[in-house]
Scaffold this motif. Structure first.
Motif, short mmCIF file in Angstrom:
data_model
loop_
_atom_site.label_atom_id
_atom_site.label_comp_id
_atom_site.label_asym_id
_atom_site.label_seq_id
_atom_site.Cartn_x
_atom_site.Cartn_y
_atom_site.Cartn_z
N ALA A 1 0.79 -1.23 0.00
CA ALA A 1 0.00 0.00 0.00
C ALA A 1 0.82 1.28 0.00
O ALA A 1 0.30 2.33 -0.31
N GLY A 2 2.10 1.21 0.38
CA GLY A 2 2.86 2.45 0.49
C GLY A 2 2.55 3.12 1.82
O GLY A 2 1.99 2.50 2.73
N PRO A 3 2.88 4.41 1.95
CA PRO A 3 2.65 5.10 3.22
C PRO A 3 1.17 5.12 3.59
O PRO A 3 0.32 5.35 2.72
N PRO A 4 0.86 4.88 4.87
CA PRO A 4 -0.55 4.88 5.28
C PRO A 4 -1.16 6.27 5.23
O PRO A 4 -0.47 7.27 5.32
N ARG A 5 -2.48 6.31 5.10
CA ARG A 5 -3.24 7.56 5.11
C ARG A 5 -3.78 7.76 6.53
O ARG A 5 -3.36 7.08 7.45
N GLY B 1 -4.29 5.17 9.45
CA GLY B 1 -3.64 3.98 8.92
C GLY B 1 -4.42 3.33 7.80
O GLY B 1 -4.17 2.19 7.42
N SER B 2 -5.40 4.07 7.25
CA SER B 2 -6.27 3.49 6.23
C SER B 2 -5.56 3.30 4.90
O SER B 2 -4.56 3.95 4.60
N VAL B 3 -6.09 2.38 4.11
CA VAL B 3 -5.59 2.08 2.77
C VAL B 3 -6.78 2.11 1.82
O VAL B 3 -7.79 1.42 2.06
N ARG B 4 -6.69 2.92 0.75
CA ARG B 4 -7.80 3.02 -0.20
C ARG B 4 -7.85 1.78 -1.09
O ARG B 4 -6.81 1.31 -1.57
N VAL B 5 -9.07 1.27 -1.29
CA VAL B 5 -9.27 0.03 -2.04
C VAL B 5 -10.50 0.14 -2.93
O VAL B 5 -11.39 0.95 -2.69
N GLU B 6 -10.53 -0.70 -3.95
CA GLU B 6 -11.74 -0.94 -4.73
C GLU B 6 -12.17 -2.36 -4.42
O GLU B 6 -11.35 -3.28 -4.45
N PHE C 1 -9.19 -0.41 7.23
CA PHE C 1 -8.60 0.22 8.40
C PHE C 1 -7.93 -0.83 9.28
O PHE C 1 -8.47 -1.92 9.44
N PRO C 2 -6.78 -0.49 9.88
CA PRO C 2 -6.14 -1.45 10.78
C PRO C 2 -6.97 -1.60 12.06
O PRO C 2 -7.53 -0.63 12.56
N SER C 3 -7.06 -2.83 12.54
CA SER C 3 -7.81 -3.12 13.76
C SER C 3 -6.83 -3.55 14.85
O SER C 3 -6.11 -4.54 14.67
N SER D 1 -5.38 -7.21 12.04
CA SER D 1 -5.61 -7.24 10.60
C SER D 1 -6.34 -5.98 10.19
O SER D 1 -6.78 -5.19 11.02
N PHE D 2 -6.51 -5.81 8.88
CA PHE D 2 -7.35 -4.73 8.39
C PHE D 2 -8.81 -5.17 8.41
O PHE D 2 -9.10 -6.37 8.28
#
Length: 103
Positions: free
Chosen positions: A39-43, A46-51, A64-66, A71-72
């Motif tokens: 994912a590269g650097p977190p937003r 710590g979220s990661v954009r996905v489709e 989102f990290p839990s 896990s996400f």
């Protein structure tokens, strides 16, 4: 050039006890590690954009990290749950692609 990887998994849909109305699917731990790496650097948070695709429904969101699971987690909105006829406790087949994959 970095190839975009699509991850596929099946996990149980669950409702978050702390905030009624929020439903999630937890990514498998090994997949969460791949997402963190790719994912590269977190937003924010710590979220990661996905489709995401579930059944015939595709949408963009973030995972989102839990802290509880390590896990996400993937939020599954009401419109998707209704369109796909899924509810808490149901197994959900998910196809997930990173939107902002690291180069």
């Amino acid at each position: 050039m970095h190839s975009v990887e699509t991850f596929e998994f099946t996990a149980e849909l669950w409702e978050w006890d702390a905030q009624g109305g929020w439903f999630f699917v937890t990514l498998p731990p090994d997949l969460s590690e791949d997402v963190r790496f790719d994912a590269g650097p977190p937003r924010g948070f710590g979220s990661v954009r996905v489709e995401v695709t579930v059944g015939s429904t595709t949408w963009r969101t973030s995972v989102f990290p839990s802290n509880e699971t390590g896990s996400f987690v993937l939020p599954v909105k009401k419109a998707v749950r209704r369109a796909e006829g899924i509810d808490a406790g149901d197994p959900v087949a998910v196809s997930l692609t990173l939107v902002d994959a690291a180069p």
